[in-house]
Scaffold this motif. Structure first.
Motif, PDB file in Angstrom:
ATOM      1  N   ALA A  74       0.832  -1.220   0.000  1.00 45.83           N
ATOM      2  CA  ALA A  74       0.000   0.000   0.000  1.00 45.83           C
ATOM      3  C   ALA A  74       0.859   1.260   0.000  1.00 45.83           C
ATOM      4  O   ALA A  74       0.411   2.317  -0.456  1.00 45.83           O
ATOM      5  CB  ALA A  74      -0.931  -0.006   1.205  1.00 45.83           C
ATOM      6  N   ALA A  75       2.105   1.144   0.501  1.00 45.48           N
ATOM      7  CA  ALA A  75       2.990   2.319   0.563  1.00 45.48           C
ATOM      8  C   ALA A  75       3.499   2.720  -0.828  1.00 45.48           C
ATOM      9  O   ALA A  75       4.023   3.824  -1.002  1.00 45.48           O
ATOM     10  CB  ALA A  75       4.173   2.030   1.484  1.00 45.48           C
ATOM     11  N   ILE A  76       3.327   1.834  -1.821  1.00 46.39           N
ATOM     12  CA  ILE A  76       3.836   2.130  -3.174  1.00 46.39           C
ATOM     13  C   ILE A  76       3.094   3.314  -3.791  1.00 46.39           C
ATOM     14  O   ILE A  76       3.695   4.197  -4.396  1.00 46.39           O
ATOM     15  CB  ILE A  76       3.701   0.889  -4.091  1.00 46.39           C
ATOM     16  CG1 ILE A  76       4.608  -0.236  -3.582  1.00 46.39           C
ATOM     17  CG2 ILE A  76       4.019   1.226  -5.548  1.00 46.39           C
ATOM     18  CD1 ILE A  76       4.393  -1.559  -4.300  1.00 46.39           C
ATOM     19  N   ILE A  80      -2.996   1.639  -4.812  1.00 43.61           N
ATOM     20  CA  ILE A  80      -2.786   0.196  -4.618  1.00 43.61           C
ATOM     21  C   ILE A  80      -3.965  -0.380  -3.845  1.00 43.61           C
ATOM     22  O   ILE A  80      -4.394   0.166  -2.824  1.00 43.61           O
ATOM     23  CB  ILE A  80      -1.472  -0.095  -3.855  1.00 43.61           C
ATOM     24  CG1 ILE A  80      -0.256   0.149  -4.750  1.00 43.61           C
ATOM     25  CG2 ILE A  80      -1.457  -1.517  -3.285  1.00 43.61           C
ATOM     26  CD1 ILE A  80       0.019  -0.923  -5.805  1.00 43.61           C
ATOM     27  N   THR A  81      -4.495  -1.479  -4.361  1.00 45.36           N
ATOM     28  CA  THR A  81      -5.545  -2.250  -3.683  1.00 45.36           C
ATOM     29  C   THR A  81      -4.916  -3.567  -3.274  1.00 45.36           C
ATOM     30  O   THR A  81      -4.437  -4.316  -4.145  1.00 45.36           O
ATOM     31  CB  THR A  81      -6.719  -2.504  -4.653  1.00 45.36           C
ATOM     32  OG1 THR A  81      -7.229  -1.240  -5.076  1.00 45.36           O
ATOM     33  CG2 THR A  81      -7.819  -3.295  -3.999  1.00 45.36           C
ATOM     34  N   VAL A  82      -4.877  -3.843  -1.993  1.00 44.14           N
ATOM     35  CA  VAL A  82      -4.221  -5.075  -1.535  1.00 44.14           C
ATOM     36  C   VAL A  82      -5.177  -6.244  -1.734  1.00 44.14           C
ATOM     37  O   VAL A  82      -6.344  -6.193  -1.340  1.00 44.14           O
ATOM     38  CB  VAL A  82      -3.790  -4.952  -0.057  1.00 44.14           C
ATOM     39  CG1 VAL A  82      -3.199  -6.273   0.425  1.00 44.14           C
ATOM     40  CG2 VAL A  82      -2.768  -3.826   0.104  1.00 44.14           C
ATOM     41  N   LYS A  83      -4.636  -7.291  -2.368  1.00 48.85           N
ATOM     42  CA  LYS A  83      -5.453  -8.469  -2.653  1.00 48.85           C
ATOM     43  C   LYS A  83      -5.121  -9.546  -1.625  1.00 48.85           C
ATOM     44  O   LYS A  83      -3.934  -9.883  -1.439  1.00 48.85           O
ATOM     45  CB  LYS A  83      -5.074  -8.956  -4.063  1.00 48.85           C
ATOM     46  CG  LYS A  83      -6.206  -9.459  -4.907  1.00 48.85           C
ATOM     47  CD  LYS A  83      -5.655  -9.700  -6.315  1.00 48.85           C
ATOM     48  CE  LYS A  83      -6.658 -10.354  -7.205  1.00 48.85           C
ATOM     49  NZ  LYS A  83      -6.064 -10.708  -8.503  1.00 48.85           N
ATOM     50  N   ALA A  96      -8.296  -5.504   8.955  1.00 42.08           N
ATOM     51  CA  ALA A  96      -7.226  -4.650   9.494  1.00 42.08           C
ATOM     52  C   ALA A  96      -6.759  -3.634   8.442  1.00 42.08           C
ATOM     53  O   ALA A  96      -6.583  -2.445   8.744  1.00 42.08           O
ATOM     54  CB  ALA A  96      -6.047  -5.512   9.943  1.00 42.08           C
ATOM     55  N   LEU A  97      -6.582  -4.080   7.211  1.00 45.17           N
ATOM     56  CA  LEU A  97      -6.100  -3.177   6.157  1.00 45.17           C
ATOM     57  C   LEU A  97      -7.140  -2.127   5.816  1.00 45.17           C
ATOM     58  O   LEU A  97      -6.811  -0.967   5.539  1.00 45.17           O
ATOM     59  CB  LEU A  97      -5.690  -3.984   4.912  1.00 45.17           C
ATOM     60  CG  LEU A  97      -4.423  -4.844   5.107  1.00 45.17           C
ATOM     61  CD1 LEU A  97      -4.310  -5.907   4.020  1.00 45.17           C
ATOM     62  CD2 LEU A  97      -3.169  -3.963   5.118  1.00 45.17           C
ATOM     63  N   ARG A  98      -8.423  -2.510   5.868  1.00 43.19           N
ATOM     64  CA  ARG A  98      -9.478  -1.518   5.640  1.00 43.19           C
ATOM     65  C   ARG A  98      -9.463  -0.468   6.751  1.00 43.19           C
ATOM     66  O   ARG A  98      -9.749   0.705   6.526  1.00 43.19           O
ATOM     67  CB  ARG A  98     -10.859  -2.194   5.554  1.00 43.19           C
ATOM     68  CG  ARG A  98     -11.070  -3.038   4.321  1.00 43.19           C
ATOM     69  CD  ARG A  98     -11.034  -2.228   3.035  1.00 43.19           C
ATOM     70  NE  ARG A  98     -12.196  -1.354   2.920  1.00 43.19           N
ATOM     71  CZ  ARG A  98     -12.146  -0.070   2.588  1.00 43.19           C
ATOM     72  NH1 ARG A  98     -10.985   0.527   2.351  1.00 43.19           N
ATOM     73  NH2 ARG A  98     -13.253   0.640   2.484  1.00 43.19           N
ATOM     74  N   GLY A  99      -9.098  -0.925   7.967  1.00 48.65           N
ATOM     75  CA  GLY A  99      -8.972   0.005   9.100  1.00 48.65           C
ATOM     76  C   GLY A  99      -7.881   1.039   8.865  1.00 48.65           C
ATOM     77  O   GLY A  99      -7.955   2.167   9.366  1.00 48.65           O
ATOM     78  N   ASP A 100      -6.870   0.662   8.073  1.00 46.34           N
ATOM     79  CA  ASP A 100      -5.802   1.610   7.704  1.00 46.34           C
ATOM     80  C   ASP A 100      -6.277   2.592   6.641  1.00 46.34           C
ATOM     81  O   ASP A 100      -5.555   3.534   6.295  1.00 46.34           O
ATOM     82  CB  ASP A 100      -4.612   0.867   7.060  1.00 46.34           C
ATOM     83  CG  ASP A 100      -3.848  -0.012   8.035  1.00 46.34           C
ATOM     84  OD1 ASP A 100      -4.078   0.102   9.248  1.00 46.34           O
ATOM     85  OD2 ASP A 100      -3.002  -0.803   7.559  1.00 46.34           O
ATOM     86  N   GLY A 101      -7.426   2.282   6.016  1.00 45.96           N
ATOM     87  CA  GLY A 101      -7.898   3.110   4.902  1.00 45.96           C
ATOM     88  C   GLY A 101      -7.426   2.595   3.551  1.00 45.96           C
ATOM     89  O   GLY A 101      -7.578   3.280   2.539  1.00 45.96           O
ATOM     90  N   THR A 102      -6.872   1.376   3.545  1.00 44.64           N
ATOM     91  CA  THR A 102      -6.386   0.777   2.292  1.00 44.64           C
ATOM     92  C   THR A 102      -7.524   0.037   1.590  1.00 44.64           C
ATOM     93  O   THR A 102      -8.315  -0.647   2.248  1.00 44.64           O
ATOM     94  CB  THR A 102      -5.241  -0.214   2.610  1.00 44.64           C
ATOM     95  OG1 THR A 102      -4.184   0.519   3.221  1.00 44.64           O
ATOM     96  CG2 THR A 102      -4.737  -0.937   1.372  1.00 44.64           C
ATOM     97  N   MET A 103      -7.594   0.154   0.254  1.00 46.73           N
ATOM     98  CA  MET A 103      -8.573  -0.629  -0.509  1.00 46.73           C
ATOM     99  C   MET A 103      -8.144  -2.094  -0.491  1.00 46.73           C
ATOM    100  O   MET A 103      -6.946  -2.392  -0.597  1.00 46.73           O
ATOM    101  CB  MET A 103      -8.649  -0.152  -1.963  1.00 46.73           C
ATOM    102  CG  MET A 103      -9.263   1.219  -2.137  1.00 46.73           C
ATOM    103  SD  MET A 103      -9.479   1.657  -3.878  1.00 46.73           S
ATOM    104  CE  MET A 103      -7.797   2.007  -4.388  1.00 46.73           C
ATOM    105  N   VAL A 104      -9.122  -2.999  -0.356  1.00 45.42           N
ATOM    106  CA  VAL A 104      -8.812  -4.442  -0.315  1.00 45.42           C
ATOM    107  C   VAL A 104      -9.700  -5.190  -1.312  1.00 45.42           C
ATOM    108  O   VAL A 104     -10.912  -4.943  -1.381  1.00 45.42           O
ATOM    109  CB  VAL A 104      -9.014  -5.024   1.104  1.00 45.42           C
ATOM    110  CG1 VAL A 104      -8.750  -6.537   1.113  1.00 45.42           C
ATOM    111  CG2 VAL A 104      -8.099  -4.330   2.114  1.00 45.42           C
TER     112      VAL A 104
END
Ligand code: G3P
Length: 217
Positions: A74-76, A80-83, A96-104
């Protein structure tokens, strides 16, 4: 409906992005292996070309390592959407990753109950694999219909249905008829969507008739 391209080939991505029709990209470990390139370099190149979501898959099987890998990916870039795979560990990592605000993007989905869990874990996208179900004699498109119905029954669920493992243009048509949110399509099949033999035949006839007039525009 949005179109993502399912590839890690940067030349194909550049070519398709130039049409303005590309809404995102999905990759997976097999596609990265096929590219023969460094994973992080490939992702940086893709994110420089495409503004929409770019899926990058974790390779760990326990949630702690999935989360750590997801944070590195996600730092890239912001898109970035983490799969993560549709396992209990993957669902924990999704939350947890959604809690960071990252798309999953929760991938390797083969049932509507799996898709319901992905939505409850807060997934941005769920990826049902239609072609791989067809391959074992099941009806991949029926799964898309079932997930659409389940999600539409509960308006609080806002996970997008991302149809994956698409093998032919008819999968794309059926996805659009059902109301899937996104199709991720291999480059060759995406190009086929614009093709029709009657278009080629009609254009050849128009050009021949035009040439016979001797005119120019
Ligand atoms: O990226 C996931 C999915 O689209 C893979 O498709 O053709 O390997 O089943 P396929």
């Amino acid at each position: 409906m949005q179109f993502f391209v399912d590839t890690a080939d940067i030349d194909d991505i550049r070519d398709l992005a130039a049409t303005g029709l590309l809404d995102g990209v999905t990759t997976n470990p097999s596609l990265v292996a096929k590219s023969g390139r460094d994973f992080f370099d490939v992702l940086k190149d893709i994110c420089a070309v495409v503004e929409g979501p770019v899926s990058a898959e974790v390779t760990a099987t326990d949630h702690e390592t999935m989360i750590a890998q997801g944070r590195k990916l996600a730092a890239i870039a912001d898109n970035i959407t983490v799969k993560v795979p549709l396992t209990w560990e993957g669902l924990k990592a999704c939350r947890a990753l959604r809690g960071d605000g990252t798309m999953v993007n929760v991938t390797l989905c083969f049932s509507a109950t799996q898709a319901l869990l992905a939505a409850k874990a807060g997934a941005t996208f769920v990826s049902p694999f239609v072609g791989r179900l067809d391959d074992i004699g099941q009806d991949g498109m029926q799964l898309i219909q079932d997930i659409r119905t389940v999600y539409d029954n509960y308006t609080a669920l806002d996970t997008k249905v991302l149809v994956a493992s698409i093998r032919h243009p008819t999968h794309v048509l059926q996805s659009a008829l059902i109301g899937a949110d996104v199709c991720t399509v291999p480059p060759d099949i995406l190009r086929k969507l614009a093709q029709h033999p009657l278009t080629d035949k009609g254009l050849a006839a128009f050009l021949a008739d035009w040439q016979s007039t001797g005119q120019d525009i």
